[in-house]
Design a protein around this motif. Structure first.
Motif, short mmCIF file in Angstrom:
data_model
loop_
_atom_site.label_atom_id
_atom_site.label_comp_id
_atom_site.label_asym_id
_atom_site.label_seq_id
_atom_site.Cartn_x
_atom_site.Cartn_y
_atom_site.Cartn_z
N LEU A 1 -2.63 -1.62 -6.71
CA LEU A 1 -1.68 -0.80 -7.45
C LEU A 1 -1.35 0.48 -6.69
CD1 LEU A 1 -0.01 -0.25 -9.99
CD2 LEU A 1 -2.07 0.71 -11.06
N GLY A 2 -2.38 1.12 -6.14
CA GLY A 2 -2.15 2.35 -5.37
C GLY A 2 -1.27 2.11 -4.16
N ASP A 3 -1.51 0.99 -3.45
CA ASP A 3 -0.68 0.67 -2.28
C ASP A 3 0.76 0.44 -2.68
OD1 ASP A 3 -2.95 0.89 -0.77
OD2 ASP A 3 -3.31 -1.28 -0.63
N MET A 4 0.96 -0.20 -3.81
CA MET A 4 2.33 -0.47 -4.24
C MET A 4 3.04 0.82 -4.67
SD MET A 4 3.79 -2.62 -7.44
CE MET A 4 3.73 -1.08 -8.34
N MET A 5 2.33 1.71 -5.38
CA MET A 5 2.93 2.96 -5.84
C MET A 5 3.21 3.92 -4.70
SD MET A 5 3.35 2.34 -9.00
CE MET A 5 3.93 3.94 -9.53
N GLY A 6 2.43 3.88 -3.64
CA GLY A 6 2.73 4.67 -2.45
C GLY A 6 1.96 5.98 -2.35
N ASP A 7 1.92 6.54 -1.12
CA ASP A 7 1.16 7.76 -0.84
C ASP A 7 1.71 8.97 -1.58
OD1 ASP A 7 -0.57 6.40 0.80
OD2 ASP A 7 0.59 6.79 2.63
#
Length: 669
Positions: free
Chosen positions: A493-499
């Motif tokens: 989920l974090g990778d999809m939402m982005g930095d």
């Protein structure tokens, strides 16, 4: 006698005709003499002509009768010779045993059957010919012999039927063949009930015997008996192998109140057992059915295999899948539907190979309906997720300011959907559904739904934070949740939402931490500092407090006020929770660094007053160590108080609580 009379009449007519011709010659010479005499001669010739015609008719009838008798006698004699051969075959068949020499026994049955069919088909025609002759020879002395022959032919005509009747010779012989077939079919049974064990392969000689027996029984209208016998034996074998798997759960009626863990276990077993059933049990039945009945044709062995599959219990696997689809449309159900879809999709090639024929429509139709329902329900639930997340806003936030279990559930849920176990299946389900609707699948559809869910969670948090009456607790709540989202770095989920999204949550975490510390503990330390030296606390740095204090009676009041403020804050905040361990340690460390030195500085200044007034010592309630110990023990999750076993059980209960809270009925699309 009739023939003798006809001959005499014929001879008399001949003599009369001869005499008439002689007279005609005489009359011819006298024609010129008188016309009256010519008319007289003509009158005499008319009855003579009629009599000659009658004689000629009798002769023709005789010839016709003779020819018809010859036609009837020849076939009758041939039929009687076949009857003698059938009698010899009957004797040979009675003295033979199929188990001793199967192919010789089959040859006798074949020849006997052919002879009986010849008698049945030709004797009736011969009987009809003889009956026609009866009419022509009525009163003839040879009629009795022909009637005897007709009686024999009628007996022969009913011979085939009597042979086929129960208790008849051919019927008994065919019964023996069926018993032999049953013995050969029993050789196909496996005594090893382990589903993955390789079934016994039949020798070529056995297959040849099976083909020969089935072909002979088919020629005698007993093919359905062969099929039924084979199906009965194979169903018994397949059922025993399936029962060895332990399929009692297939009969369980799943309800919405069932424990989700139990349902997950059922689905896991179901997928494993369905694969074993298709690849090792029904695949064997498919190949065996084809091998046994391949010479008869696919229109026989495919329906035969379908019957074996249905009567063995293949439909019960599909019915279990339908039980899962009948659950209420809720987010947790989406995972179960995807589990069902993955199993069916992985076994799609096996289903098509085994049950792709039109003879298997009773299996094809419920399978297609199950896939259709799984895909449509999964898409309905996924498309409604953002709305349903937002609908949870009506619930209250946790009293301890921790991350709501619902938020944890949603983020874990999203990570599951985006993981390798579910994302490919979810993508394929969405793609299939779009194709069914004749729409083009949008690549961003998946990520858009997750962005929308995170947006709704953010709105929920803002709403929940305003529900707290204590501002400090509201700040701690927001700090906890922003920390939770910033910790999603490295997850699906974090990778999809982005930095950028992750960094913003990290900044908000620090922002609310600073507000919490200033609002809560800054006021607690206020009594220990001068009015000009207010305490300022932040997460990133601390500012030293002034120690220039006025040792007057007000010091007692200040120390008393601090004690009361500290006890109040500690008692209240001892029930608060910082969910992330690293954040909890950091906040506790900053509190110790800010509170303990300030307290130490004040106590050192206060000690001179204690030396002057012993009664002032009663206001010193804490030591530096006791303060540090208390501050370091704050914000601990309550689960830490339980033993490991109780902890595990409680985690399971909490998961069910969250699941139940997040259960809702989706509007059918």
């Amino acid at each position: 006698m009739a023939e003798l009379g006809n001959t005499q009449n014929f001879e008399a007519a001949r003599q009369l005709l001869k005499a008439s011709l002689q007279k005609s010659k005489q009359v011819g010479t006298e024609l010129d003499e008188t016309g009256s005499r010519l008319r007289e001669i003509n009158q005499r010739l008319v009855p003579l002509e009629a009599e000659v015609r009658e004689v000629h008719s009798h002769k023709t009838t005789y010839v016709r009768v003779r020819n018809q008798v010859d036609c009837a006698i020849g076939p009758t004699a041939a039929i009687l010779r076949v009857y003698q051969a059938v009698s010899e075959l009957e004797k040979a068949l009675i003295s033979s045993d199929p188990h001793t020499d199967l192919f010789a026994y089959l040859s006798l049955i074949r020849r006997l059957g052919e002879g009986l069919k010849f008698l049945a088909s030709h004797s009736l025609l011969a009987i009809q010919w003889l009956e026609d002759v009866f009419e022509l020879l009525e009163g003839d002395e040879r009629l009795l012999n022909l009637k005897n022959s007709s009686r024999i032919l009628k007996q022969l005509h009913g011979m085939e039927e009597s042979f086929h009747m129960e208790g008849g010779l051919l019927s008994d012989a065919l019964d023996k063949l069926e018993n032999e077939l049953r013995k050969l079919f029993l050789l196909t049974e496996s005594t090893d009930l382990v589903p993955m064990a390789s079934p016994l392969e039949l020798p070529v000689s056995v297959i040849e015997q099976l083909h020969a027996i089935i072909e002979r029984l088919k020629a005698n209208d007993r093919l359905e008996k062969c099929v039924s016998l084979f199906v009965k034996i194979r169903v018994s074998n397949a059922r025993r192998r399936l029962q060895a798997l332990g399929l009692d759960y297939l009969d369980v009626k799943i309800s919405d109140s069932d424990d989700m863990q139990s349902v997950e276990n059922y689905i896991e077993q179901w997928g494993m057992h369905l694969e074993l059933a298709l690849k090792h049990i029904f695949d064997h039945e498919y190949r065996l059915s084809k091998k046994v009945f391949e010479k008869i044709g696919s229109d026989v062995w495919m329906p035969c295999f379908a019957r074996i599959s249905i009567e063995s219990g293949i439909i019960s696997f599909l019915e279990f899948g339908n039980e899962v689809t009948n659950m209420k449309k809720e987010p947790i159900k989406l995972l179960k539907l995807l589990d069902i879809f993955k199993v069916l999709n992985n076994l799609r090639m096996d289903f098509n190979r085994l049950y792709g024929s039109t003879a298997c429509m009773e299996i094809q139709n419920p399978t297609r309906e199950l896939v259709k329902k799984v895909v449509e329900d999964a898409c309905d639930i996924f498309q409604e997720l953002p709305f349903q997340v937002g609908s949870q806003r009506r619930f209250s936030p946790p009293q301890d300011g921790s991350v709501p279990r619902l938020v944890r559930f949603i983020t874990d849920y999203c990570n599951q959907l985006l993981g390798e176990d579910y994302k490919p299946a979810l993508t394929e389900v969405l793609t299939i559904n779009q194709k069914w609707k004749q729409e083009i699948y949008q690549e961003g559809l998946l990520s858009i739904q997750f962005y929308n869910m995170m947006k709704e969670i953010g709105l929920n948090l803002d709403s929940w934070s305003k529900a707290y009456s204590d501002t400090s607790l509201s700040y701690l709540f927001m700090m906890n949740n922003h920390c939770h989202f910033s910790n999603l770095r490295g997850t699906k989920l974090g990778d999809m939402m982005g930095d950028t999204w992750l960094a913003s949550h990290d900044q908000y975490k620090d922002y609310y931490a600073a507000l919490y510390l200033k609002e809560s503990w800054g006021k607690t330390l206020l009594p220990l500092v001068t009015r000009k030296g207010l305490v300022s606390i932040s997460v990133s740095r601390r500012e030293k407090t002034s120690t220039g204090l006025d040792y007057d009676a007000d010091n007692k009041r200040r120390l008393k006020a601090f004690n009361e403020a500290f006890e109040e804050s500690y008692e209240k905040q001892s029930n608060w929770v910082i969910s992330d361990e690293n954040l909890r340690r950091k906040v506790c460390r900053i509190l110790v660094e800010e509170v303990v030195p300030t307290y130490r500085s004040y106590i050192e200044s206060y000690r001179a007053l204690v030396e002057q007034d012993a009664s002032a010592g009663k206001y010193v309630k804490h030591t530096e160590k006791s303060l540090e110990s208390k501050l370091s023990s704050l914000f601990q999750p309550k689960l830490a108080k339980f033993s490991s076993n109780k902890h595990v059980r409680l985690i399971g209960k909490l998961k069910n609580v969250v699941t139940n809270q997040f259960r809702f009925t989706l509007t059918a699309m």
